[in-house]
Design a protein around this motif. Structure first.
Motif, PDB file in Angstrom:
ATOM      1  N   LYS A  13      42.823  22.517 -17.362  1.00  5.40           N
ATOM      2  CA  LYS A  13      42.262  23.671 -16.653  1.00  5.40           C
ATOM      3  C   LYS A  13      42.171  23.425 -15.143  1.00  5.40           C
ATOM      4  O   LYS A  13      42.203  24.364 -14.368  1.00  5.40           O
ATOM      5  N   THR A  14      42.056  22.156 -14.728  1.00  5.34           N
ATOM      6  CA  THR A  14      42.001  21.850 -13.295  1.00  5.34           C
ATOM      7  C   THR A  14      43.375  21.466 -12.756  1.00  5.34           C
ATOM      8  O   THR A  14      43.555  21.377 -11.547  1.00  5.34           O
ATOM      9  N   GLY A  15      44.322  21.189 -13.651  1.00  6.87           N
ATOM     10  CA  GLY A  15      45.646  20.754 -13.221  1.00  6.87           C
ATOM     11  C   GLY A  15      45.667  19.306 -12.768  1.00  6.87           C
ATOM     12  O   GLY A  15      46.545  18.895 -12.005  1.00  6.87           O
ATOM     13  N   LYS A  16      44.701  18.511 -13.231  1.00  9.79           N
ATOM     14  CA  LYS A  16      44.588  17.116 -12.803  1.00  9.79           C
ATOM     15  C   LYS A  16      44.468  16.189 -14.007  1.00  9.79           C
ATOM     16  O   LYS A  16      44.082  16.605 -15.093  1.00  9.79           O
ATOM     17  N   THR A  17      44.793  14.925 -13.775  1.00 14.17           N
ATOM     18  CA  THR A  17      44.577  13.872 -14.765  1.00 14.17           C
ATOM     19  C   THR A  17      43.512  12.945 -14.205  1.00 14.17           C
ATOM     20  O   THR A  17      43.601  12.533 -13.046  1.00 14.17           O
ATOM     21  N   TYR A  18      42.522  12.624 -15.003  1.00 18.90           N
ATOM     22  CA  TYR A  18      41.401  11.823 -14.524  1.00 18.90           C
ATOM     23  C   TYR A  18      41.443  10.418 -15.105  1.00 18.90           C
ATOM     24  O   TYR A  18      41.516  10.249 -16.310  1.00 18.90           O
ATOM     25  N   SER A  19      41.354   9.405 -14.218  1.00 13.34           N
ATOM     26  CA  SER A  19      41.301   8.020 -14.686  1.00 13.34           C
ATOM     27  C   SER A  19      39.873   7.670 -15.108  1.00 13.34           C
ATOM     28  O   SER A  19      39.660   6.917 -16.042  1.00 13.34           O
ATOM     29  N   GLN A  20      38.895   8.209 -14.405  1.00 10.95           N
ATOM     30  CA  GLN A  20      37.498   8.033 -14.782  1.00 10.95           C
ATOM     31  C   GLN A  20      36.931   9.387 -15.163  1.00 10.95           C
ATOM     32  O   GLN A  20      37.263  10.403 -14.553  1.00 10.95           O
ATOM     33  N   PHE A  21      36.052   9.384 -16.152  1.00 13.49           N
ATOM     34  CA  PHE A  21      35.535  10.640 -16.696  1.00 13.49           C
ATOM     35  C   PHE A  21      34.188  10.325 -17.336  1.00 13.49           C
ATOM     36  O   PHE A  21      34.125   9.920 -18.482  1.00 13.49           O
ATOM     37  N   ARG A  22      33.102  10.456 -16.565  1.00 17.64           N
ATOM     38  CA  ARG A  22      31.780  10.042 -17.038  1.00 17.64           C
ATOM     39  C   ARG A  22      30.782  11.193 -16.917  1.00 17.64           C
ATOM     40  O   ARG A  22      30.576  11.746 -15.845  1.00 17.64           O
ATOM     41  N   VAL A  23      30.149  11.531 -18.029  1.00 24.07           N
ATOM     42  CA  VAL A  23      29.135  12.592 -18.036  1.00 24.07           C
ATOM     43  C   VAL A  23      27.894  12.088 -17.307  1.00 24.07           C
ATOM     44  O   VAL A  23      27.391  11.009 -17.596  1.00 24.07           O
ATOM     45  N   GLU A  24      27.423  12.878 -16.347  1.00 24.96           N
ATOM     46  CA  GLU A  24      26.207  12.526 -15.615  1.00 24.96           C
ATOM     47  C   GLU A  24      25.002  13.298 -16.119  1.00 24.96           C
ATOM     48  O   GLU A  24      23.911  12.765 -16.175  1.00 24.96           O
ATOM     49  N   SER A  25      25.205  14.569 -16.436  1.00 23.16           N
ATOM     50  CA  SER A  25      24.095  15.366 -16.950  1.00 23.16           C
ATOM     51  C   SER A  25      24.647  16.585 -17.677  1.00 23.16           C
ATOM     52  O   SER A  25      25.834  16.893 -17.566  1.00 23.16           O
ATOM     53  N   TYR A  26      23.770  17.230 -18.421  1.00 16.23           N
ATOM     54  CA  TYR A  26      24.191  18.458 -19.113  1.00 16.23           C
ATOM     55  C   TYR A  26      22.981  19.337 -19.350  1.00 16.23           C
ATOM     56  O   TYR A  26      21.835  18.900 -19.294  1.00 16.23           O
ATOM     57  N   ARG A  27      23.264  20.606 -19.593  1.00  9.93           N
ATOM     58  CA  ARG A  27      22.276  21.595 -20.005  1.00  9.93           C
ATOM     59  C   ARG A  27      22.871  22.326 -21.186  1.00  9.93           C
ATOM     60  O   ARG A  27      24.087  22.385 -21.335  1.00  9.93           O
ATOM     61  N   SER A  28      22.023  22.897 -22.011  1.00  9.76           N
ATOM     62  CA  SER A  28      22.536  23.651 -23.146  1.00  9.76           C
ATOM     63  C   SER A  28      21.892  25.029 -23.196  1.00  9.76           C
ATOM     64  O   SER A  28      20.798  25.246 -22.670  1.00  9.76           O
ATOM     65  N   GLN A  29      22.623  25.945 -23.819  1.00  7.10           N
ATOM     66  CA  GLN A  29      22.160  27.326 -24.000  1.00  7.10           C
ATOM     67  C   GLN A  29      22.536  27.727 -25.422  1.00  7.10           C
ATOM     68  O   GLN A  29      23.712  27.693 -25.787  1.00  7.10           O
TER      69      GLN A  29
END
Length: 83
Positions: A13-29
């Motif tokens: 969706k961003t057109g990029k490949t990520y070498s690092q990918f770390r969740v920092e925070s989230y919210r839910s609904q």
């Protein structure tokens, strides 16, 4: 994890490949399922972030989680909010 399993879809969706990918925070609904709004630190730059909205349907639907929307170009200071 849920987000790691959707890394390729978020990258598409961003057109990029990520070498690092770390969740920092989230919210839910809670809706007819659950929307997760996730702040992800990408590519080893502590200020490079992506925000993703992931929808997880109710279990009885037997549908997989999907990436609904992605916001690229975010920073660590950007608030995680509905989009």
């Amino acid at each position: 994890t849920l987000v790691q399993g959707l890394k390729a879809e978020i990258g598409a969706k961003t057109g990029k490949t990520y070498s690092q990918f770390r969740v920092e925070s989230y919210r839910s609904q809670v809706v007819a399922g659950t929307n997760y709004f996730v702040k992800i630190c990408v590519d080893g730059d502590n200020d490079a972030h992506v925000h993703a909205r992931i929808f997880v349907p109710l279990p009885h639907t037997q549908q997989p989680p999907t990436v609904v929307a992605v916001q690229d170009g975010k920073s660590c200071a950007d608030e995680l909010e509905y989009f």
